[in-house]
Design a protein around this motif. Sequence first.
Motif, PDB file in Angstrom:
ATOM      1  N   GLU A  62       0.830  -1.208   0.000  1.00  0.00           N
ATOM      2  CA  GLU A  62       0.000   0.000   0.000  1.00  0.00           C
ATOM      3  C   GLU A  62       0.864   1.258   0.000  1.00  0.00           C
ATOM      4  O   GLU A  62       0.586   2.218  -0.734  1.00  0.00           O
ATOM      5  N   ASP A 146     -10.515 -13.305   5.424  1.00  0.00           N
ATOM      6  CA  ASP A 146     -10.714 -11.878   5.150  1.00  0.00           C
ATOM      7  C   ASP A 146     -11.582 -11.211   6.219  1.00  0.00           C
ATOM      8  O   ASP A 146     -11.263 -10.108   6.682  1.00  0.00           O
ATOM      9  N   ARG A 186      -7.101   1.113   5.260  1.00  0.00           N
ATOM     10  CA  ARG A 186      -7.366   0.731   3.870  1.00  0.00           C
ATOM     11  C   ARG A 186      -7.352  -0.788   3.716  1.00  0.00           C
ATOM     12  O   ARG A 186      -8.224  -1.374   3.049  1.00  0.00           O
ATOM     13  N   ARG A 189     -10.519  -2.263   5.234  1.00  0.00           N
ATOM     14  CA  ARG A 189     -11.685  -2.071   4.362  1.00  0.00           C
ATOM     15  C   ARG A 189     -11.655  -3.022   3.163  1.00  0.00           C
ATOM     16  O   ARG A 189     -12.698  -3.561   2.762  1.00  0.00           O
ATOM     17  N   GLU A 190     -10.476  -3.221   2.598  1.00  0.00           N
ATOM     18  CA  GLU A 190     -10.370  -4.111   1.439  1.00  0.00           C
ATOM     19  C   GLU A 190     -10.815  -5.521   1.793  1.00  0.00           C
ATOM     20  O   GLU A 190     -11.555  -6.170   1.046  1.00  0.00           O
ATOM     21  N   LYS A 191     -10.376  -5.995   2.945  1.00  0.00           N
ATOM     22  CA  LYS A 191     -10.733  -7.356   3.363  1.00  0.00           C
ATOM     23  C   LYS A 191     -12.222  -7.450   3.704  1.00  0.00           C
ATOM     24  O   LYS A 191     -12.918  -8.377   3.275  1.00  0.00           O
ATOM     25  N   SER A 193     -14.676  -5.645   2.725  1.00  0.00           N
ATOM     26  CA  SER A 193     -15.558  -5.432   1.567  1.00  0.00           C
ATOM     27  C   SER A 193     -15.872  -6.732   0.839  1.00  0.00           C
ATOM     28  O   SER A 193     -16.888  -6.826   0.135  1.00  0.00           O
ATOM     29  N   ARG A 194     -15.035  -7.739   1.020  1.00  0.00           N
ATOM     30  CA  ARG A 194     -15.273  -9.011   0.341  1.00  0.00           C
ATOM     31  C   ARG A 194     -16.471  -9.762   0.913  1.00  0.00           C
ATOM     32  O   ARG A 194     -16.928 -10.759   0.345  1.00  0.00           O
TER      33      ARG A 194
END
Length: 374
Positions: A62, A146, A186, A189-191, A193-194
Amino acid sequence: MSGKDQSVTSKGALMTTKPGKQILMQGFSKSKGFRMFTRYREEAEAGFGDFAQRFTRGLLEEMRSDTSPGSTQQAFGDEVGSAEMILGGSEIEAVRSRLESPDVLGDRVMRILDSNFVKMTFPVFNALFDGAAEHAGRSDPGLRQDMVEGHILAIDLSEPMDRIIDRDEDLEFLDDYKLMNPYILRLAREKISRGGEQVLAGFEAGFRDARTGQDLDEALKSRPTEITEEEMITSYKKYRAVMGTAGRNMALAERPLGEIFYTGMAKAAEGVGCGNEIEDSIKGGLVKIPSWPLYYSVLSGDVRRGFDLALEKSGIYLRDARLTLDMLPDGFSHREFLEFLFLTVEHYNQYWYNQLQKAGAWSKLESGLPGAKS
């Protein structure tokens, strides 16, 4: 039970409380709850090193891919409402260059992961996800990882943020933490969101609520003798929103199980909050501000009575958590795990209350109350 502080969970410590003795008895009899709790704890401990490496690699990717780190810092500061949490533009490049070393970044990651909250929460989330997945008839190990790790990362974000605000440890690493914070969020959130739009939306609402509680905490420090019950309830969003939201999302926000998990985890976390306030008051030598012990001590005019009432408050939270056990679906596979979990919370609170009684520091705590006569 697990965490970096083993004093609370030693055999000697467990022998000092009624729930602790029940834990020992369940260990001797190898009850289902004890066996499940032990299995999830051992799984979390065995996988912790791999998680830390994934965390470090993700942060590094990142940071390296960010073409506008200044904007990233500013956006994070705006979101959390604090300029203290971010680096000035002239400081970013030097800190970023330092953290591009995997060894250096790995050291910072391990420092913020060295948290009882993180280590004790990992097995709980794994168990909740498995219970919900079994009930729904689904199996998705990647989604499990996740969901669990995304919420662990969000919880872990509170560690560097607290250290930046309190300035009571890791002073030489605070600038590093400031650069890391937006990337931790960040990654979380990425994890998360799955799990889908509803899961992510629930996380975002919980994150905002947790910040509301933390912001109020800071405001209440300036007027400790005027705190209201309603303000204490709002302050406890910092516990309720974090754990409740994570519990709901382990069931992918699906009702009714998601709502049951939310209530059980939220109330258990609030119960732990009371015990944490007692522990912090012992270790700091002052009644924590803000806290239920402070609120009750100020109103009753008696610090000993204030802590008695705080322990009773923790029991009310825990009774509410246990009510959710009777809402679970018939034959729910992880009911005994939750029963055992709530027993460990009760022991934790009672243990620190007993330590306070042993310390006998009532006069010191009384004299340190805001507004006390010298």
